[in-house]
Design an enzyme around this catalytic site. Structure first.
Site, PDB file in Angstrom:
ATOM      1  N   GLU A   1      -5.839   7.286  -1.989  1.00 45.18           N
ATOM      2  CA  GLU A   1      -6.149   6.125  -1.140  1.00 45.18           C
ATOM      3  C   GLU A   1      -6.884   5.005  -1.880  1.00 45.18           C
ATOM      4  O   GLU A   1      -6.636   3.829  -1.634  1.00 45.18           O
ATOM      5  CB  GLU A   1      -6.941   6.577   0.089  1.00 45.18           C
ATOM      6  CG  GLU A   1      -6.154   7.486   1.027  1.00 45.18           C
ATOM      7  CD  GLU A   1      -4.805   6.923   1.444  1.00 45.18           C
ATOM      8  OE1 GLU A   1      -4.537   5.730   1.225  1.00 45.18           O
ATOM      9  OE2 GLU A   1      -3.998   7.697   1.987  1.00 45.18           O
TER      10      GLU A   1
ATOM     11  N   HIS B   1       0.840  -1.201   0.000  1.00 45.24           N
ATOM     12  CA  HIS B   1       0.000   0.000   0.000  1.00 45.24           C
ATOM     13  C   HIS B   1       0.883   1.261   0.000  1.00 45.24           C
ATOM     14  O   HIS B   1       0.670   2.182  -0.799  1.00 45.24           O
ATOM     15  CB  HIS B   1      -0.912  -0.021   1.227  1.00 45.24           C
ATOM     16  CG  HIS B   1      -1.885   1.108   1.299  1.00 45.24           C
ATOM     17  ND1 HIS B   1      -3.211   0.982   0.920  1.00 45.24           N
ATOM     18  CD2 HIS B   1      -1.738   2.401   1.687  1.00 45.24           C
ATOM     19  CE1 HIS B   1      -3.824   2.138   1.073  1.00 45.24           C
ATOM     20  NE2 HIS B   1      -2.954   3.024   1.555  1.00 45.24           N
ATOM     21  N   GLU B   2       1.852   1.282   0.884  1.00 53.18           N
ATOM     22  CA  GLU B   2       2.704   2.479   0.979  1.00 53.18           C
ATOM     23  C   GLU B   2       3.576   2.640  -0.260  1.00 53.18           C
ATOM     24  O   GLU B   2       3.835   3.757  -0.705  1.00 53.18           O
ATOM     25  CB  GLU B   2       3.570   2.433   2.244  1.00 53.18           C
ATOM     26  CG  GLU B   2       2.796   2.268   3.564  1.00 53.18           C
ATOM     27  CD  GLU B   2       1.642   3.250   3.740  1.00 53.18           C
ATOM     28  OE1 GLU B   2       1.676   4.333   3.147  1.00 53.18           O
ATOM     29  OE2 GLU B   2       0.686   2.885   4.470  1.00 53.18           O
TER      30      GLU B   2
ATOM     31  N   HIS C   1       1.747   4.333  -2.989  1.00 58.03           N
ATOM     32  CA  HIS C   1       1.620   5.784  -2.833  1.00 58.03           C
ATOM     33  C   HIS C   1       2.752   6.549  -3.522  1.00 58.03           C
ATOM     34  O   HIS C   1       2.619   7.738  -3.773  1.00 58.03           O
ATOM     35  CB  HIS C   1       1.583   6.172  -1.356  1.00 58.03           C
ATOM     36  CG  HIS C   1       0.213   6.090  -0.752  1.00 58.03           C
ATOM     37  ND1 HIS C   1      -0.900   6.617  -1.370  1.00 58.03           N
ATOM     38  CD2 HIS C   1      -0.219   5.546   0.416  1.00 58.03           C
ATOM     39  CE1 HIS C   1      -1.966   6.401  -0.607  1.00 58.03           C
ATOM     40  NE2 HIS C   1      -1.585   5.749   0.481  1.00 58.03           N
TER      41      HIS C   1
END
Ligand SMILES: [Zn+2]
Length: 836
Positions: free
Chosen positions: A495, A472-473, A476
């Site tokens: 998100e 997830h990070e 980003h």
């Protein structure tokens, strides 16, 4: 748009007048002092006025980007359209006691510099608020407005960049300071090193006149006598300031080894209590920072270089970081503490491969114009960078977490980075530091340029939670950082994408067969469906909308200021609707278009929009233009807005997917196990030996979460069943997501035997413990309240909290951080369970 602020409301103002003047580069020079919990030093801002920053390929124009000097004239205050009666209110006759307000009554220590000349000859700025100050309206002086709060500004001065030796090398007008800054800012990308060096030299040049300043709750306002337009205003200014210990941008705390540390928390106010800045995302800038701290400490920061410390005087060292890619100031992150770099026990050849660094060298970036963004040394233009699957990375954590980092985190990084590259292509950033943040960090993770914060809660149990969070990070880096939302209310653009991509990356990182990947992704969709349903039933409708500003999205006032609705609403920190609905929209699009079509489009999209800010329509328009008509079906930007982005509740097209979700094999397996547990739970306490023993299947962590969520719906679960549950699945050793549900069961059924698990969770998993804490505090049960109040954790968790049972449910969330506002808000991964 008027900027009307009512402090009792939860809207967040963006005050900076970015339409008049834009910061292009920040030079920070700071000392970090743990004794006083203050960061003190200077920040030098380099500006550009005019329209050079207008290059953008997005569909919506930002209002009034002034081109002429005339139009650049200061036009505050917007809310008070009161006719000007006396534009000369601030004449030099006002005594100097009336101005230069230093940070809300704090002592002005600038006197020690012995430079008050300017103050004596200058016309003052009244300490009264500009907003209601008719006198200032129509003032002939340009006013620079910077976003800041909880900062003591000590001195503001113009920097004499003309005094820098050698500066005449690249300027035609060595005497004109603004011209020098203009040419420095405009240096081509292949001269980035020289540009950085000159920024640094200029930042140390002597001052050439103090500037007048004033502060209020949300801003720092600066002007120069006689400077009537942004063009006349100094383009290099230095602000001496210090932070406040209670400032909401950084948290001073202790790490897991009990040693002091400080880090940016990702609060809704971003970095405003760390340095004065232009907060609106359109102010994309580069930065460099020199930070001094005790030599025993490590300074980590958003910087593309892996800085090493320089020893200074006894006991101190200095760290220098920089970035060459312009980004919003909100993305800057810093962390200082006694961290150890974690390395694999045995250094494998695989790890050595990752040491190859592709930091930009001058020769690498000649293909100017290939990308749509403003010029910078971009990795997408660097052949060797585009093929780099695994970027250099380091892991930092307190020494006591060494073993768990080596076992859980380190082996996951290369496959996750590589998976991301295989899906999206070029890593936008040249390197990555990962820091295991202190236990009181409020979410599971947070991404910033070149640095990811991970909660220790990701390190327990199997690799599932750590892997998905890491993915997830990492996602980003593309969505949220390299491509940011122009309007912070369109948070789903970072998100939703990161949530959708985490599953895709994680399936690749695990090298799952396609059918296995599909099954696991369906299971995760099931879990998210439950969560979304829970949330839409328990939150205000207006906060369930992904594009709340509708056709006014991205609009700002003439000066560039705006207000983010609900930006400071504490409840917002808990909402996952942007993650979940955004995720379901992207999943829907990928499914409708076919995964191959969707992901090849996504790579094209990244190539077009990296280094830029976008609005929802930029993505949707390009998507629909790029897919064959027969695949578009009935999709249009308009109906996607209507069905997905501008409505509250569960989107209509998603309602229709419900059946497909129910057919998930892994979820059906869970239902079968739940049925067994319900049977077990109903059995009488005393039963005969010959009673059939249930045989339970082994379950994946996500299945366990689903199982426990089903069991949470049971009215009564006996202590005997709970004990058996724990023994069957070793629940107290599972990952934090599973343990969270386990703790909820314990609390719900007052299973006192396992209260130690709850206590441990509240201490070690503070990123997620907030819900549990709330339930305990609101329970009528004295033992449970006692559990929540236990000094050792509750104080650390929610210091200065205003929590009282029966009081406002969210009062205690004020201390809970979480980067709201789109760009970087991390997931609060606990299930939202509104209580009370
Ligand atoms: Zn580029």
């Amino acid at each position: 748009m008027d900027v009307k602020l009512d402090p009792s409301r939860d809207d967040l103002p963006l005050m900076a007048n970015t339409s008049h003047i834009l910061v292009k580069h920040y030079v920070l020079d700071l000392d970090v002092d743990f004794e006083s919990q203050i960061i003190e030093g200077t920040i030098v801002l380099f500006f550009e006025s005019g329209n050079r920053f207008k290059k953008r390929s997005s569909s919506t124009e930002v209002a009034c980007l002034s081109e002429s000097n005339e139009a650049c004239k200061f036009r505050m205050p917007e809310p008070c359209q009161i006719p000007v009666t006396n534009t000369k209110t601030f004449s030099s006759k006002i005594g100097y006691n009336d101005f230069v307000i230093c940070g809300k009554g704090e002592k002005d220590t600038s006197g020690k510099d012995g430079n008050h000349d300017n103050q004596e000859q200058a016309s003052g700025i009244s300490s009264s608020k500009y907003c209601c100050d008719t006198g200032n309206h129509g003032s002939e002086e340009f006013l620079l407005v910077l976003d800041c709060c909880d900062i003591s500004v000590l001195k503001v001065e113009e920097v004499d960049v003309a005094a820098v030796p050698g500066i005449e090398k690249f300027t035609r007008s060595p005497k004109l300071r603004n011209q020098i800054v203009h040419e420095l800012v405009a240096l081509p990308a292949d001269r980035w090193r020289e540009q950085l060096d000159y920024y640094a030299l200029c930042s140390q040049a002597p001052g050439c006149g103090e500037l007048l300043f004033d502060t209020d709750t949300w801003s720092l306002q600066i002007r120069k006598t006689g400077a009537q337009t942004a063009t006349d205003f100094p383009h290099a200014i230095r602000i001496r300031y210090r932070t406040k210990p209670q400032g909401r941008s950084v948290t001073w705390t202790s790490d897991q080894s009990g040693r002091p540390c400080v880090y940016t928390v990702g609060s809704p106010i971003n970095n405003r209590a760390l340095f004065p800045c232009q907060e609106p995302p359109v102010a994309m800038s580069t930065w460099q920072a020199t930070v001094r701290a005790a030599a025993s400490l490590v300074v980590l920061m958003s910087g593309e270089n892996s800085a090493e410390p320089t020893q200074l005087r006894e006991g101190y060292s200095s760290w220098h970081y920089y970035v060459t890619m312009p980004m919003p100031a909100s993305t800057f992150t810093i962390a200082v503490g006694s961290w150890t770099e974690m390395k694999p026990e045995i250094c494998s050849s695989n790890d050595l491969a990752t040491e190859r660094s592709f930091s930009p060298s001058e020769a690498d970036f000649r293909y100017v114009g290939v990308c749509g963004h403003m010029e910078y040394p971009c990795r997408f233009q660097n052949a060797s960078a585009t093929t780099q699957k695994i970027i250099p990375h380091r892991v930092f954590a307190p020494a006591c977490l060494k073993r768990v980092c080596q076992e859980t985190l380190l082996p996951l990084i290369p496959p996750c980075l590589s998976a991301a590259h295989s899906v999206l292509g070029t890593h936008p950033f040249s390197r990555l530091d990962i820091l295991i943040v202190p236990a009181n960090f409020s979410s599971l993770g947070m991404a910033s340029p070149h640095i990811v914060f991970l909660s220790q809660s990701t390190l327990t149990g199997m690799s599932q939670l750590c892997g998905t969070r890491l993915c997830h990070e990492i996602a980003h880096a593309w969505f949220g950082l390299a491509i940011g939302a122009r309007d912070w209310t369109e948070e789903w653009l970072s998100e939703g994408f990161a949530t959708h991509l985490e599953d895709v990356f994680w399936a690749k990182a695990q090298q799952l067969a396609p059918h296995e990947a599909r099954e696991q992704q369906k299971l995760r969709a099931c879990l998210r469906w439950h969560r979304l349903q829970d949330e839409v039933q328990n939150s205000p409708e207006e906060m369930q909308v992904l594009r709340p500003n509708k056709e006014k999205t991205g609009h700002v006032s003439d000066s560039g200021s705006s207000v983010i609705r609900h930006g400071l609403n504490p409840e917002k920190v808990f909402m996952q609707v942007h993650y979940l609905k955004g995720y379901f929209l992207l999943q829907f699009l990928a499914k409708t278009l076919g995964e191959d079509t969707y992901f090849s489009f996504l790579r094209k999209f990244v190539h077009t929009f990296h280094g830029q800010l976008i609005l929802s329509q930029d993505f949707l328009q390009m998507l629909l233009e790029n897919i064959p008509e027969e695949k578009r079906l009935e999709l249009s930007v308009g109906n996607i807005f209507r069905d997905w982005l501008e409505s509250s509740g569960i989107p209509q097209p998603l309602q229709r997917e419900r059946q497909a979700l129910a057919e998930c094999g892994l979820a059906q397996q869970v239902s079968a196990e739940v049925a067994k547990w319900v049977r077990v739970n109903r059995r009488p306490r005393k039963r005969k030996r010959k009673d059939r023993e249930e045989v339970f299947e082994k379950l994946l962590p996500d299945q366990l979460v689903l199982l426990l969520e089903h069991l949470l719906e049971q009215k009564t679960v006996t202590p005997r069943t709970l004990q058996s549950l724990e023994r069957t699945y070793h629940l107290s050793e599972q990952d934090a997501e599973v343990r969270h549900r386990w703790c909820e069961l314990i609390v719900k059924h007052k299973y006192t035997k396992a209260y130690r698990d709850v206590e441990k969770f509240l201490q070690e998993d503070q990123a997620m413990g907030i819900y549990l804490y709330g339930e305990l505090m609101l329970s009528e049960d004295p033992r449970q309240q006692h559990l929540a109040r236990r000094k050792d954790h509750s104080e650390n968790l929610f210091h200065a909290s205003a929590c009282s049972p029966g009081g406002p449910r969210l009062a205690w969330t004020q201390d809970i951080k979480g980067r709201a506002m789109g760009l970087l808000k991390p997931a609060v991964s606990g299930r939202l369970r509104l209580v009370g």
